[in-house]
Design a protein around this motif. Structure first.
Motif, PDB file in Angstrom:
ATOM      1  N   THR A  14      26.529   5.179  12.165  1.00  0.00           N
ATOM      2  CA  THR A  14      26.554   4.564  13.307  1.00  0.00           C
ATOM      3  C   THR A  14      26.548   2.994  12.911  1.00  0.00           C
ATOM      4  OG1 THR A  14      25.335   6.273  14.460  1.00  0.00           O
ATOM      5  CG2 THR A  14      25.192   4.162  15.482  1.00  0.00           C
ATOM      6  N   ALA A  15      25.800   2.710  11.994  1.00  0.00           N
ATOM      7  CA  ALA A  15      25.689   1.271  11.625  1.00  0.00           C
ATOM      8  C   ALA A  15      27.121   0.808  11.242  1.00  0.00           C
ATOM      9  CB  ALA A  15      24.829   1.316  10.364  1.00  0.00           C
ATOM     10  N   VAL A  16      27.825   1.448  10.522  1.00  0.00           N
ATOM     11  CA  VAL A  16      29.456   1.338  10.017  1.00  0.00           C
ATOM     12  C   VAL A  16      30.125   0.952  11.440  1.00  0.00           C
ATOM     13  CG1 VAL A  16      31.439   1.904   8.893  1.00  0.00           C
ATOM     14  CG2 VAL A  16      29.149   2.506   7.886  1.00  0.00           C
ATOM     15  N   PHE A  17      29.817   1.902  12.316  1.00  0.00           N
ATOM     16  CA  PHE A  17      30.742   1.820  13.638  1.00  0.00           C
ATOM     17  C   PHE A  17      30.137   0.449  14.160  1.00  0.00           C
ATOM     18  CE2 PHE A  17      30.987   2.536  18.120  1.00  0.00           C
ATOM     19  CZ  PHE A  17      32.445   2.627  18.375  1.00  0.00           C
ATOM     20  N   LEU A  18      29.106   0.123  14.373  1.00  0.00           N
ATOM     21  CA  LEU A  18      28.520  -0.973  15.096  1.00  0.00           C
ATOM     22  C   LEU A  18      28.842  -2.317  14.242  1.00  0.00           C
ATOM     23  CD1 LEU A  18      25.006   0.311  16.359  1.00  0.00           C
ATOM     24  CD2 LEU A  18      27.173  -0.282  17.984  1.00  0.00           C
ATOM     25  N   ALA A  19      28.988  -2.059  13.144  1.00  0.00           N
ATOM     26  CA  ALA A  19      29.506  -3.311  12.330  1.00  0.00           C
ATOM     27  C   ALA A  19      30.918  -3.733  12.816  1.00  0.00           C
ATOM     28  CB  ALA A  19      29.478  -3.112  10.965  1.00  0.00           C
ATOM     29  N   VAL A  20      31.715  -2.681  12.903  1.00  0.00           N
ATOM     30  CA  VAL A  20      33.094  -3.035  13.597  1.00  0.00           C
ATOM     31  C   VAL A  20      32.873  -3.505  14.752  1.00  0.00           C
ATOM     32  CG1 VAL A  20      35.143  -1.941  14.124  1.00  0.00           C
ATOM     33  CG2 VAL A  20      33.822  -1.050  12.019  1.00  0.00           C
ATOM     34  N   VAL A  21      32.184  -2.634  15.905  1.00  0.00           N
ATOM     35  CA  VAL A  21      32.356  -3.379  17.209  1.00  0.00           C
ATOM     36  C   VAL A  21      31.700  -4.813  17.113  1.00  0.00           C
ATOM     37  CG1 VAL A  21      30.873  -3.103  19.276  1.00  0.00           C
ATOM     38  CG2 VAL A  21      31.811  -1.103  17.846  1.00  0.00           C
ATOM     39  N   PHE A  22      30.593  -5.216  16.522  1.00  0.00           N
ATOM     40  CA  PHE A  22      29.979  -6.393  16.296  1.00  0.00           C
ATOM     41  C   PHE A  22      31.043  -7.680  15.912  1.00  0.00           C
ATOM     42  CE2 PHE A  22      25.293  -7.126  16.548  1.00  0.00           C
ATOM     43  CZ  PHE A  22      25.087  -5.776  17.375  1.00  0.00           C
ATOM     44  N   ALA A  23      32.032  -7.187  15.179  1.00  0.00           N
ATOM     45  CA  ALA A  23      32.928  -7.965  14.471  1.00  0.00           C
ATOM     46  C   ALA A  23      33.983  -8.130  15.748  1.00  0.00           C
ATOM     47  CB  ALA A  23      33.716  -7.540  13.348  1.00  0.00           C
TER      48      ALA A  23
END
Length: 344
Positions: A67-76
């Motif tokens: 989930t952290a990986v996915f949210l890192a992409v979303v934050f970018a």
């Protein structure tokens, strides 16, 4: 590499950009495309809601690192929209763009006003050794002058900066957060009270969610992965655009067209790269026309490239891998004299 080695001189230089601007305007490429951004707002909102919903449903689990990986992409992706708002690419109204910018800054934990001020200085002075804030990174050096001035830890990191570059990018997200908080506390931004409230809401909400749902160890791991990868993503999106391109030394001045084209590098790759890099892969066109909507950059690219070719102006464009290779080669070359000086 310096401008003196690459910049062709032209008696028509002052009128060149005006001529190019007219070509761009005639094609309607400076016209806002707000409907495209509305779609982007909806998609990003769904992705963000989906990520945090998955976070809540998974609960205390090491699967949360995904989930952290996915949210890192979303934050970018949210950061890219904030970037566009800062350039007033979305709406005609400055106020409407500022609302979008402040909302997206709050979502990722940045001071929108601080970032806009810093980024505008970069656009005005790209790759200028003294005036471009993007060249003022304590742990890295982008010229021999910067490298020779380093001492202690920063001198050591400069020696091996090509190898340390990607690991250091994991600190970029934290650096942005810290710089934002400092700017607000020092009242260096307008509407500092609003910015303080937005940053506080982000920090409290984000940390409460993470530590409430996860065990302390899982929470720390989540923060490291999420913030670290967000920083790497942003760094890998912005670094290829200028690093390794000619530097402008003190006292040297060029017209707008040449200053922006000679310091910037485009990245090829089609629609996938356009999405992944938030349109920043058209860096030459973006720097020439920062208010141009992201969706129009790909249409402006062949026009600008043709215009530069007609005037014998170097136009740098490479692949994704090639751009990173250029950056790392440059960093390695800048650190070489320091490494040589320590050899027996």
């Amino acid at each position: 590499m310096t401008f003196a080695e690459t910049a062709p001189r032209s008696a028509r230089a002052p009128s060149d950009f005006a001529e190019l601007s007219e070509i761009i305007k005639q094609r309607g490429l400076l016209t806002r495309r707000s409907h495209r951004y509305v779609v982007r707002f909806v998609v990003n909102a769904l992705l963000l809601a989906g990520g945090w919903t998955a976070f809540a449903l998974l609960g205390s689990s090491w699967w949360q690192l995904l989930t952290a990986v996915f949210l890192a992409v979303v934050f970018a992706q949210l950061s890219f929209v904030g970037h566009d708002a800062g350039h007033r690419q979305i709406f005609r109204s400055r106020r409407a763009n500022n609302v979008v910018g402040h909302v997206h800054g709050a979502l990722v934990g940045l001071s929108f006003a601080w970032w806009v001020s810093k980024h505008n200085r970069h656009h005005a002075n790209p790759n200028h050794e003294d005036d471009d804030p993007d060249l003022d990174i304590p742990l890295l050096s982008f010229s021999s002058t910067q490298a020779q001035a380093k001492r202690g830890l920063t001198r050591w990191t400069t020696k091996y900066q090509a190898f340390l570059f990607l690991p250091l990018l994991t600190l970029e997200g934290m650096s942005l957060h810290v710089s934002s908080v400092q700017a607000v506390l020092r009242r260096e931004v307008k509407a500092h009270r609003l910015e303080a409230v937005l940053l506080a809401a982000h920090v409290v909400g984000y940390l409460t969610a993470v530590f409430l749902v996860l065990s302390p160890l899982q929470a720390l791991a989540f923060l490291a992965v999420h913030q670290g990868l967000w920083g790497v993503y942003l760094g890998c999106s912005f670094a290829p655009n200028h690093k390794g391109m000619p530097l402008l030394p003190e006292g040297e001045r060029l017209d707008h067209l040449r200053k922006q084209v000679l310091t910037s590098r485009n990245v090829r790759g089609g629609r996938i790269v356009d999405f992944a890099l938030g349109g920043l892969n058209y860096q030459i066109e973006h720097h020439l026309f920062p208010g141009m909507p992201r969706a129009n950059l790909r249409h402006a690219q062949p026009l600008v490239q043709r215009f530069c070719a007609q005037r014998g102006l170097p136009y740098s464009q490479t692949s994704v891998i090639g751009s990173y290779a250029d950056v790392l080669r440059h960093l390695h070359a800048v650190g070489a004299p320091l490494r040589a000086a320590t050899r027996p």
